[in-house]
Design an enzyme around this catalytic site. Sequence first.
Site, PDB file in Angstrom:
ATOM      1  N   THR A  29     -12.852   5.522 -17.742  1.00 39.63           N
ATOM      2  CA  THR A  29     -14.268   5.838 -17.495  1.00 39.63           C
ATOM      3  C   THR A  29     -15.090   4.666 -18.017  1.00 39.63           C
ATOM      4  O   THR A  29     -14.854   4.187 -19.109  1.00 39.63           O
ATOM      5  CB  THR A  29     -14.698   7.095 -18.267  1.00 39.63           C
ATOM      6  N   SER A 274     -21.251   3.493 -29.977  1.00 44.25           N
ATOM      7  CA  SER A 274     -20.847   4.381 -28.893  1.00 44.25           C
ATOM      8  C   SER A 274     -20.645   3.555 -27.638  1.00 44.25           C
ATOM      9  O   SER A 274     -21.147   2.436 -27.519  1.00 44.25           O
ATOM     10  CB  SER A 274     -21.901   5.473 -28.700  1.00 44.25           C
ATOM     11  N   LYS A 275     -19.911   4.156 -26.727  1.00 46.55           N
ATOM     12  CA  LYS A 275     -19.645   3.517 -25.438  1.00 46.55           C
ATOM     13  C   LYS A 275     -20.939   3.067 -24.782  1.00 46.55           C
ATOM     14  O   LYS A 275     -20.966   2.125 -24.018  1.00 46.55           O
ATOM     15  CB  LYS A 275     -19.017   4.547 -24.501  1.00 46.55           C
ATOM     16  N   ARG A 276     -21.987   3.810 -25.050  1.00 47.10           N
ATOM     17  CA  ARG A 276     -23.254   3.525 -24.373  1.00 47.10           C
ATOM     18  C   ARG A 276     -24.024   2.375 -25.000  1.00 47.10           C
ATOM     19  O   ARG A 276     -24.916   1.828 -24.383  1.00 47.10           O
ATOM     20  CB  ARG A 276     -24.120   4.791 -24.337  1.00 47.10           C
TER      21      ARG A 276
END
Length: 508
Positions: A29, A274-276
């Site tokens: 993802t 975070s990934k974001r």
Amino acid sequence: MPSTSGRTDAVLGDLAPEDVRVRFSPSPTGNPHVGLVRTALFNWAFARHYGGTFVLRIEDTDVTRDSEESYLALLEAFQWLGLNWDEGPEKGGDYGPYRQSLRYDIYTDVVRRLMDAGYAYHCYCSQEELDQRRQAARAAGRPSGYDGHWRALTLDQFAAFKAKGREPVVRFRMPDRSISFVDLVRGELTFDAENVSDYVLVRANGHSLYPLVNPVDDAMMDITHVLRGEDLLSSTPRQVPLHEALREIGVASGPLPRFGHLPFVLGEGNRKLSKRDPQSSLRLYRDRGFLPEGIVNYLALLGWSIGGDREFFSLDEMVEAFDITRVNPNPARFDLKKAEAINGMWLRRLDPDDLATRMVPYLQAGGVPPENPSDEPLPPLKAAAPLVQERMVALDESVGMLGLLFVDEPEMDEAAAAQALTPAALSALDEAFKALVDLGEWTTPAIEEALRSSLIDGLGLKPRVAFGPIRVAVSGRRVSPPLFESLELLGRERTLARLDAAIARVTG
Ligand code: GLU
């Protein structure tokens, strides 16, 4: 080389080092991020240290979030980083397939066997009922996880639900005892039974979930060590009894894997990266021109230390020294400045010609040379690369540092111009022009000698006052590669034209 110290025994037990099997099991993802790469790196180094096997397994069971693009980006990123896998997609192996989306039949079969042996059961609670019971449990001060309501489903109840067309989820029956395991990073951990309730393995629509498929694959792939992020620590007390059950029913035969949970990586403001967060994206560092060696070297420091204050080391050196029990359980902070400093050290290690070659795409992406002064950018670039090698931290600085050599007119930083190209600078610019216009040989030492004798000795200026305006005139910036060397590379004609333009600007 594996050591035979007591520490290592805690890691290997009776296992022969070469039988070590670890996996990195990303879900495809989004873009690969640094936390994920750090986990992969530690697994890879662990496998290589013992001469074991590094498995890449793709956990693509979430059809709503997984993408083929992300899967391909993962493979490509690991190839680029030099983290090669021994088994997995593109490579094959005895335990395939290595994409979970190709293993659903296996999971269905395992669930049936778990149910037959009583390790799993059908649960018919609707979401509403679950919510109600959770609230009631809270109000009564009891743990609010699933209360095992349908553990003892009778045949009559089953028939009644079936007649109504209700589809159940499948839950794992947690043993009624606390769960303990030795975490290779954190030591012995114990989780009370009341805090770990029976959890869902398969959704009502038949979809197998992470809590099932991840341990099933670890068991069936003979994974000996599960090294993963701390965010997954709470799933381990669930997975341990599932692993035991899988051995009871003959899905796997080896010992349970040992677990180690790697510390969180913190970003800005000491919040979990975070990934974001844009700064967590591996792509960002690639685009900025970090070298793979620099990235893996820096990521190795996020929770691990090779010893002493040493921060600069190669993958080979990491492999040699890697010891999972020396991973620090405390959160590690992602420090961009340090990452840049380490990448800078790797850039300095490059052969200057290699550096020049690697700069070309960055120069071109920055529109330099827009109209190539010569048809061959490399010869002057090769001469120029060593000038900036000492001070670069990433290849995307190529344009800022060397672009001035390859354009007809430098782009002027107006703030720098306003400060340096003032009437007070006029005499320095004039004298510089005069000193250089008839200079016999156009070499760095001759340029330096001419400018020093006319501006420092002749006009009595301090070096900063003398050379600052010249730097801005020729480069458009306050900071540039070493001045005299730059002038040599720039050539007499362009140097004089830029001095002339600066004089015109001041007087105009
Ligand atoms: N696919 C899981 C994830 O990306 C891996 C979990 C694990 O390593 O056990 O978070």
